[in-house]
Design a protein around this motif. Structure first.
Motif, mmCIF file in Angstrom:
data_model
loop_
_atom_site.group_PDB
_atom_site.id
_atom_site.type_symbol
_atom_site.label_atom_id
_atom_site.label_comp_id
_atom_site.label_asym_id
_atom_site.label_seq_id
_atom_site.Cartn_x
_atom_site.Cartn_y
_atom_site.Cartn_z
ATOM 1 N N ARG A 229 0.843 -1.207 0.000
ATOM 2 C CA ARG A 229 0.000 0.000 0.000
ATOM 3 C C ARG A 229 0.880 1.260 0.000
ATOM 4 O O ARG A 229 0.590 2.244 -0.685
ATOM 5 C CB ARG A 229 -0.903 -0.001 1.216
ATOM 6 C CG ARG A 229 -1.986 -1.077 1.183
ATOM 7 C CD ARG A 229 -3.095 -0.666 0.243
ATOM 8 N NE ARG A 229 -4.299 -1.475 0.438
ATOM 9 C CZ ARG A 229 -5.458 -1.195 -0.124
ATOM 10 N NH1 ARG A 229 -5.578 -0.130 -0.919
ATOM 11 N NH2 ARG A 229 -6.499 -1.957 0.096
ATOM 12 N N ALA A 233 1.065 4.212 -2.797
ATOM 13 C CA ALA A 233 0.879 5.626 -2.436
ATOM 14 C C ALA A 233 2.048 6.475 -2.907
ATOM 15 O O ALA A 233 1.869 7.567 -3.456
ATOM 16 C CB ALA A 233 0.708 5.754 -0.925
ATOM 17 N N HIS A 272 -3.753 8.724 -0.844
ATOM 18 C CA HIS A 272 -4.150 8.830 0.570
ATOM 19 C C HIS A 272 -5.024 7.637 0.977
ATOM 20 O O HIS A 272 -4.975 7.201 2.138
ATOM 21 C CB HIS A 272 -4.872 10.147 0.803
ATOM 22 C CG HIS A 272 -3.925 11.316 0.938
ATOM 23 N ND1 HIS A 272 -3.776 12.039 2.107
ATOM 24 C CD2 HIS A 272 -3.064 11.883 0.061
ATOM 25 C CE1 HIS A 272 -2.859 12.975 1.951
ATOM 26 N NE2 HIS A 272 -2.422 12.907 0.696
ATOM 27 N N GLU A 273 -5.806 7.105 0.055
ATOM 28 C CA GLU A 273 -6.587 5.894 0.357
ATOM 29 C C GLU A 273 -5.644 4.742 0.713
ATOM 30 O O GLU A 273 -5.893 3.970 1.648
ATOM 31 C CB GLU A 273 -7.451 5.504 -0.852
ATOM 32 C CG GLU A 273 -8.630 6.431 -1.104
ATOM 33 C CD GLU A 273 -9.376 6.022 -2.372
ATOM 34 O OE1 GLU A 273 -9.165 4.888 -2.858
ATOM 35 O OE2 GLU A 273 -10.163 6.830 -2.873
ATOM 36 N N HIS A 274 -4.559 4.604 -0.081
ATOM 37 C CA HIS A 274 -3.588 3.535 0.203
ATOM 38 C C HIS A 274 -2.965 3.729 1.582
ATOM 39 O O HIS A 274 -2.792 2.766 2.337
ATOM 40 C CB HIS A 274 -2.498 3.521 -0.875
ATOM 41 C CG HIS A 274 -2.926 2.938 -2.185
ATOM 42 N ND1 HIS A 274 -3.434 1.666 -2.290
ATOM 43 C CD2 HIS A 274 -2.914 3.449 -3.448
ATOM 44 C CE1 HIS A 274 -3.720 1.401 -3.573
ATOM 45 N NE2 HIS A 274 -3.416 2.473 -4.279
ATOM 46 N N LEU A 275 -2.592 4.969 1.917
ATOM 47 C CA LEU A 275 -1.964 5.215 3.221
ATOM 48 C C LEU A 275 -2.926 4.913 4.368
ATOM 49 O O LEU A 275 -2.522 4.360 5.401
ATOM 50 C CB LEU A 275 -1.475 6.663 3.296
ATOM 51 C CG LEU A 275 -0.211 6.982 2.475
ATOM 52 C CD1 LEU A 275 0.138 8.457 2.555
ATOM 53 C CD2 LEU A 275 0.971 6.137 2.972
ATOM 54 N N ARG A 276 -4.189 5.277 4.206
ATOM 55 C CA ARG A 276 -5.173 4.961 5.258
ATOM 56 C C ARG A 276 -5.354 3.455 5.401
ATOM 57 O O ARG A 276 -5.515 2.936 6.504
ATOM 58 C CB ARG A 276 -6.512 5.639 4.933
ATOM 59 C CG ARG A 276 -6.511 7.141 5.215
ATOM 60 C CD ARG A 276 -7.942 7.677 5.206
ATOM 61 N NE ARG A 276 -8.548 7.589 3.877
ATOM 62 C CZ ARG A 276 -8.439 8.514 2.936
ATOM 63 N NH1 ARG A 276 -7.735 9.614 3.176
ATOM 64 N NH2 ARG A 276 -9.019 8.372 1.757
ATOM 65 N N ALA A 277 -5.293 2.726 4.276
ATOM 66 C CA ALA A 277 -5.434 1.264 4.319
ATOM 67 C C ALA A 277 -4.229 0.613 4.996
ATOM 68 O O ALA A 277 -4.344 -0.451 5.612
ATOM 69 C CB ALA A 277 -5.605 0.717 2.899
ATOM 70 N N HIS A 279 -2.379 1.979 7.425
ATOM 71 C CA HIS A 279 -2.217 2.423 8.809
ATOM 72 C C HIS A 279 -2.615 1.380 9.867
ATOM 73 O O HIS A 279 -1.881 1.206 10.865
ATOM 74 C CB HIS A 279 -3.011 3.715 9.022
ATOM 75 C CG HIS A 279 -2.837 4.298 10.381
ATOM 76 N ND1 HIS A 279 -1.637 4.855 10.804
ATOM 77 C CD2 HIS A 279 -3.696 4.405 11.438
ATOM 78 C CE1 HIS A 279 -1.781 5.263 12.039
ATOM 79 N NE2 HIS A 279 -2.999 5.025 12.459
ATOM 80 N N PRO A 280 -3.742 0.661 9.718
ATOM 81 C CA PRO A 280 -4.150 -0.280 10.785
ATOM 82 C C PRO A 280 -3.132 -1.370 11.082
ATOM 83 O O PRO A 280 -3.141 -1.929 12.191
ATOM 84 C CB PRO A 280 -5.460 -0.884 10.241
ATOM 85 C CG PRO A 280 -5.971 0.145 9.278
ATOM 86 C CD PRO A 280 -4.751 0.741 8.653
ATOM 87 N N ARG A 282 -0.059 -1.029 11.653
ATOM 88 C CA ARG A 282 0.887 -0.526 12.660
ATOM 89 C C ARG A 282 2.303 -1.043 12.417
ATOM 90 O O ARG A 282 3.048 -1.320 13.369
ATOM 91 C CB ARG A 282 0.442 -0.941 14.067
ATOM 92 C CG ARG A 282 -0.952 -0.486 14.423
ATOM 93 C CD ARG A 282 -1.007 0.994 14.698
ATOM 94 N NE ARG A 282 -2.338 1.435 15.088
ATOM 95 C CZ ARG A 282 -2.655 2.705 15.312
ATOM 96 N NH1 ARG A 282 -1.737 3.655 15.184
ATOM 97 N NH2 ARG A 282 -3.878 3.039 15.656
ATOM 98 N N GLN A 288 6.209 3.303 3.054
ATOM 99 C CA GLN A 288 5.242 4.177 3.720
ATOM 100 C C GLN A 288 5.905 5.497 4.125
ATOM 101 O O GLN A 288 5.297 6.571 4.014
ATOM 102 C CB GLN A 288 4.676 3.490 4.964
ATOM 103 C CG GLN A 288 3.805 2.274 4.644
ATOM 104 C CD GLN A 288 3.459 1.510 5.904
ATOM 105 O OE1 GLN A 288 2.574 1.908 6.653
ATOM 106 N NE2 GLN A 288 4.168 0.423 6.159
#
Length: 431
Positions: A229, A233, A272-277, A279-280, A282, A288
């Motif tokens: 992801r 991004a 930004h969609e890829h970065l939000r995906a 993030h969980p 961790r 990234q």
């Protein structure tokens, strides 16, 4: 046939978009990548002779595959091969391609890339092999991003192709249980394609960058992989700024001077969609972090400014997680923007005093960064010399013209400094 279409332009287009796909088809049955490359090279040579006379075929990929398949068959039947090689008619004959329609089968480049990442291939050769064999970049282009001599890279590639042929490594997407161990090399190849595409420049490459397509394909293949992801991004954010990288007459425009209204908001949103995906999960990684750097730069389109302290923290993290000559050059440049050019030069001096000195001497971004920081420090004569070295290592006309203009300005400043201060100093000494 279309006799009005420019043959070299059409052949280049087909080569850029289809080379890896056709090579994967040709090598899938024989496992002999070198022989498949020879056959495909013959087919492109035949195209350059035939298409100007008869016109570009309506289905150029099918035409090239047929010619290359016939070259493979001719080789298989040749007396030389019959004398020197033990062949398996079921595996070695290119009959598996007789009924193949290249427009109707899925893109098999991903399978070939996974073959290149097989454990039997040396880890240092996996990513370069993908870039060269599947994505069609020359050994010289691949060697440049690794900052090693072209001959060293060429030897490494020949050895890897021989291992695929001799070990008859199968062309298929492996079970998902082994996919993770091959992901690093796969992501590295897409990242390498991104670096080569980006350093080639939009003025010289009209076709869409290959890395953008492949990064999206990987993100769909392993949607829970945060680094896949992150890479998607990173490539998306960079591609979003593509149109602003060139000015009037195809001139190179550095990031700080780009018109942010030209940046592609749709691609920025997708990144930004890829970065939000990611993030969980961790789990923070190189791609990234590089994407986060690009996101800070792209935020200028909204805020009107650049958050340099935030960029410095991100670059320090990136250099700690994945140190490289590229991360070192970027860290020096950003450090100079926050703490002054002397602080940036100190970081570059440390690289030249390290074990990386020989590779650093061939790495263009380090010389371009050093030249800029020397200029900002008022050391114009040294800056002109550093710009000259960067120009010698630059392969894109637009960037070369940009650096030549900066070198000329540094030389003029050095001459002016010498004219106004040199004689006076001598005169004072004489007094």
């Amino acid at each position: 046939m279309n006799p009005e279409e420019s043959t070299p332009v059409r052949a280049e287009s087909v080569a850029r978009t289809s080379y890896g796909r056709l090579l994967a088809l040709l090598a899938a049955g024989t496992h002999d990548i070198a022989a498949a490359e020879d056959a495909l090279g013959d087919a492109f040579e035949a195209a350059l002779r035939t298409w100007p006379v008869k016109g570009v075929p309506d289905r150029p990929e099918a035409w090239l595959l047929t010619v290359a398949r016939n070259r493979q068959r001719d080789r298989w039947r040749s007396a030389e091969v019959s004398r020197t090689t033990s062949l398996d008619p079921e595996a070695d004959a290119p009959s598996h391609l007789d009924d193949v329609d290249p427009d109707a089968v899925p893109d098999r480049r991903l399978e070939l890339m996974l073959v290149c990442a097989h454990p039997a291939i040396a880890p240092t050769a996996r990513t370069p092999l993908m870039l060269n064999t599947v994505l069609g970049y020359s050994a010289e282009q691949v060697a440049r991003i690794y900052a090693i001599p072209t001959t060293t890279m060429a030897t490494r590639l020949v050895r890897a192709k021989s291992r695929i042929r001799d070990n008859r490594i199968p062309f298929r997407i492996p079970d998902r249980s082994v996919l993770p161990e091959r992901m690093d090399a796969l992501l590295g190849a897409v990242y390498g394609a991104y670096v080569i595409d980006w350093s080639t420049g939009p003025a010289e490459r009209d076709l869409p960058p290959e890395a953008l397509h492949l990064a999206e394909v990987l993100a769909e293949l392993v949607p829970d992989d945060p680094e896949a992801r992150g890479l998607a991004a990173l490539v998306g954010l960079s591609a979003a700024r593509r149109a602003a990288r060139t000015g009037i007459g195809g001139s190179f425009v550095p990031l700080a001077e780009q018109d942010s209204t030209q940046w592609d908001r749709g691609r920025i949103a997708r990144a930004h969609e890829h970065l939000r995906a990611a993030h969980p999960a961790r789990v923070l990684g190189r791609y990234q972090l590089e994407a986060a750097v690009q996101a800070v730069h792209c935020a200028r389109a909204i805020t009107g400014g650049t958050d340099w302290p935030a960029l410095l923290e991100l670059h320090r993290s990136l250099h700690a997680v994945a140190p490289s000559l590229g991360s070192a050059a970027a860290l020096a440049a950003v450090t100079a923007n926050v703490e002054g050019p002397a602080a940036g030069l100190a970081l570059l001096d440390a690289i030249e005093a390290s074990d990386e000195a020989s590779r650093a001497a061939r790495f263009q971004p380090l010389w371009a960064t050093r030249a800029d920081l020397l200029d900002r420090s008022g050391r114009h004569a040294e800056a002109a010399a550093a710009y000259q070295r960067a120009i010698e290592l630059t392969h894109t006309p637009a960037e070369r013209r940009f650096l030549e203009a900066r070198r000329d300005a540094s030389q003029a400043s050095a001459a002016e400094t010498s004219r106004t201060s040199g004689p006076s100093a001598v005169g004072l000494a004489e007094l």
